[in-house]
Write a protein that holds these residues in place. Structure first.
Motif, PDB file in Angstrom:
ATOM      1  N   SER A 108       5.909   3.503  -4.441  1.00 38.71           N
ATOM      2  CA  SER A 108       4.684   3.919  -5.109  1.00 38.71           C
ATOM      3  C   SER A 108       5.019   4.537  -6.452  1.00 38.71           C
ATOM      4  O   SER A 108       5.821   5.468  -6.519  1.00 38.71           O
ATOM      5  N   PRO A 109       4.412   4.054  -7.539  1.00 37.95           N
ATOM      6  CA  PRO A 109       4.695   4.640  -8.842  1.00 37.95           C
ATOM      7  C   PRO A 109       4.074   6.030  -9.011  1.00 37.95           C
ATOM      8  O   PRO A 109       4.424   6.755  -9.925  1.00 37.95           O
ATOM      9  N   VAL A 110       3.184   6.406  -8.096  1.00 37.91           N
ATOM     10  CA  VAL A 110       2.511   7.704  -8.195  1.00 37.91           C
ATOM     11  C   VAL A 110       3.272   8.790  -7.444  1.00 37.91           C
ATOM     12  O   VAL A 110       3.504   9.867  -7.974  1.00 37.91           O
ATOM     13  N   VAL A 111       3.667   8.507  -6.202  1.00 33.86           N
ATOM     14  CA  VAL A 111       4.315   9.539  -5.389  1.00 33.86           C
ATOM     15  C   VAL A 111       5.801   9.302  -5.163  1.00 33.86           C
ATOM     16  O   VAL A 111       6.483  10.167  -4.637  1.00 33.86           O
ATOM     17  N   GLY A 112       6.293   8.127  -5.536  1.00 33.31           N
ATOM     18  CA  GLY A 112       7.730   7.865  -5.438  1.00 33.31           C
ATOM     19  C   GLY A 112       8.237   7.572  -4.039  1.00 33.31           C
ATOM     20  O   GLY A 112       9.449   7.574  -3.809  1.00 33.31           O
ATOM     21  N   LEU A 113       7.353   7.299  -3.105  1.00 32.66           N
ATOM     22  CA  LEU A 113       7.766   6.980  -1.741  1.00 32.66           C
ATOM     23  C   LEU A 113       7.720   5.470  -1.525  1.00 32.66           C
ATOM     24  O   LEU A 113       6.952   4.767  -2.174  1.00 32.66           O
TER      25      LEU A 113
ATOM     26  N   ARG B 140       0.826  -1.202   0.000  1.00 29.66           N
ATOM     27  CA  ARG B 140       0.000   0.000   0.000  1.00 29.66           C
ATOM     28  C   ARG B 140       0.866   1.260   0.000  1.00 29.66           C
ATOM     29  O   ARG B 140       1.840   1.357   0.744  1.00 29.66           O
ATOM     30  N   CYS B 141       0.468   2.221  -0.834  1.00 25.85           N
ATOM     31  CA  CYS B 141       1.089   3.546  -0.828  1.00 25.85           C
ATOM     32  C   CYS B 141       0.586   4.283   0.402  1.00 25.85           C
ATOM     33  O   CYS B 141      -0.631   4.407   0.593  1.00 25.85           O
ATOM     34  N   GLN B 142       1.491   4.778   1.225  1.00 29.67           N
ATOM     35  CA  GLN B 142       1.071   5.446   2.459  1.00 29.67           C
ATOM     36  C   GLN B 142       0.420   6.802   2.211  1.00 29.67           C
ATOM     37  O   GLN B 142      -0.288   7.320   3.073  1.00 29.67           O
ATOM     38  N   THR B 143       0.608   7.372   1.025  1.00 27.26           N
ATOM     39  CA  THR B 143       0.009   8.672   0.713  1.00 27.26           C
ATOM     40  C   THR B 143      -1.365   8.534   0.074  1.00 27.26           C
ATOM     41  O   THR B 143      -2.323   9.174   0.495  1.00 27.26           O
ATOM     42  N   THR B 144      -1.475   7.689  -0.962  1.00 24.12           N
ATOM     43  CA  THR B 144      -2.741   7.562  -1.703  1.00 24.12           C
ATOM     44  C   THR B 144      -3.630   6.443  -1.183  1.00 24.12           C
ATOM     45  O   THR B 144      -4.826   6.427  -1.451  1.00 24.12           O
ATOM     46  N   GLY B 145      -3.053   5.467  -0.493  1.00 23.02           N
ATOM     47  CA  GLY B 145      -3.800   4.303  -0.030  1.00 23.02           C
ATOM     48  C   GLY B 145      -3.956   3.223  -1.084  1.00 23.02           C
ATOM     49  O   GLY B 145      -4.516   2.165  -0.821  1.00 23.02           O
ATOM     50  N   ASP B 146      -3.457   3.480  -2.303  1.00 24.82           N
ATOM     51  CA  ASP B 146      -3.555   2.493  -3.375  1.00 24.82           C
ATOM     52  C   ASP B 146      -2.669   1.287  -3.078  1.00 24.82           C
ATOM     53  O   ASP B 146      -1.572   1.429  -2.525  1.00 24.82           O
ATOM     54  N   VAL B 147      -3.146   0.098  -3.483  1.00 29.23           N
ATOM     55  CA  VAL B 147      -2.387  -1.139  -3.311  1.00 29.23           C
ATOM     56  C   VAL B 147      -1.879  -1.579  -4.677  1.00 29.23           C
ATOM     57  O   VAL B 147      -2.663  -1.700  -5.623  1.00 29.23           O
ATOM     58  N   TYR B 148      -0.570  -1.820  -4.758  1.00 30.05           N
ATOM     59  CA  TYR B 148       0.065  -2.207  -6.014  1.00 30.05           C
ATOM     60  C   TYR B 148       0.477  -3.667  -5.966  1.00 30.05           C
ATOM     61  O   TYR B 148       1.062  -4.127  -4.986  1.00 30.05           O
TER      62      TYR B 148
END
Length: 181
Positions: free
Chosen positions: A74-79, A59-67
């Protein structure tokens, strides 16, 4: 005006003696590529999960999306993605195509459907064939589940999911699948 590039003249003198030779139209040459893949920590956890018939994402800790499969960032925010999530082994056909020319040694008989399956709870789709249903009955929004390899054949490979098959659940609205390819 100067030329951007030039090509040397081609010596065709040897071709003149081949007037009676048969033209080659096609050549079949077996080809293969061998490679070594060294996964990072996140893909290693994912592959080890598949060996236990578990689908693990992060899970991306910023968006909540699961990859899934996770890459550790995270491919969206880079974290970094540090929270592991076990996803249910159900999903929805987000897109598909009918394959008429088989490829690889494990390809199903043609024609068959190759699909992007959006796992429940995931932000992106995974790829795989859809079977146990005629290819012309596969549709966007169809609910599916994986058919796993037998326990004694499980490895750390995405091939543990042999294919996806329909389940007896209502279709998902195609509009809700936009952006999840």
């Amino acid at each position: 005006m100067s030329e951007l590039w030039t090509q040397p003249a081609i010596d065709t003198s040897a071709i003149d003696g081949l007037t009676d030779a048969e033209t080659i139209k096609r050549v079949r040459i077996p080809a293969s590529i061998s490679y070594n893949y060294i996964p990072g920590l996140a893909p290693t956890r994912f592959l080890r999960g598949l060996a236990e018939k578990k689908i693990l994402g992060e899970r991306c800790q910023t968006t909540g999306d699961v990859y899934v499969p996770p890459r550790g960032v995270s491919p969206v925010v880079g974290l970094p993605t540090t929270e592991q999530v076990e996803l249910p082994d159900t999903g929805t056909v987000a897109s598909f195509c009918v394959v008429h020319i088989g490829f690889g040694v494990n390809a199903p008989p043609t024609p068959f459907c190759s699909a992007l399956v959006l796992l429940d709870g995931a932000a992106v789709s995974v790829y795989g064939p859809v079977q146990e249903v005629p290819y012309d009955q596969v549709r966007i929004g169809m609910r599916v589940e994986p058919v796993w390899a037998d326990d004694d054949a499980l490895t750390t490979s995405f091939e543990n999911i042999k294919w996806w098959r329909p389940i007896d659940e209502p279709d998902v609205d195609a509009e809700s699948l936009k952006g999840h390819m």
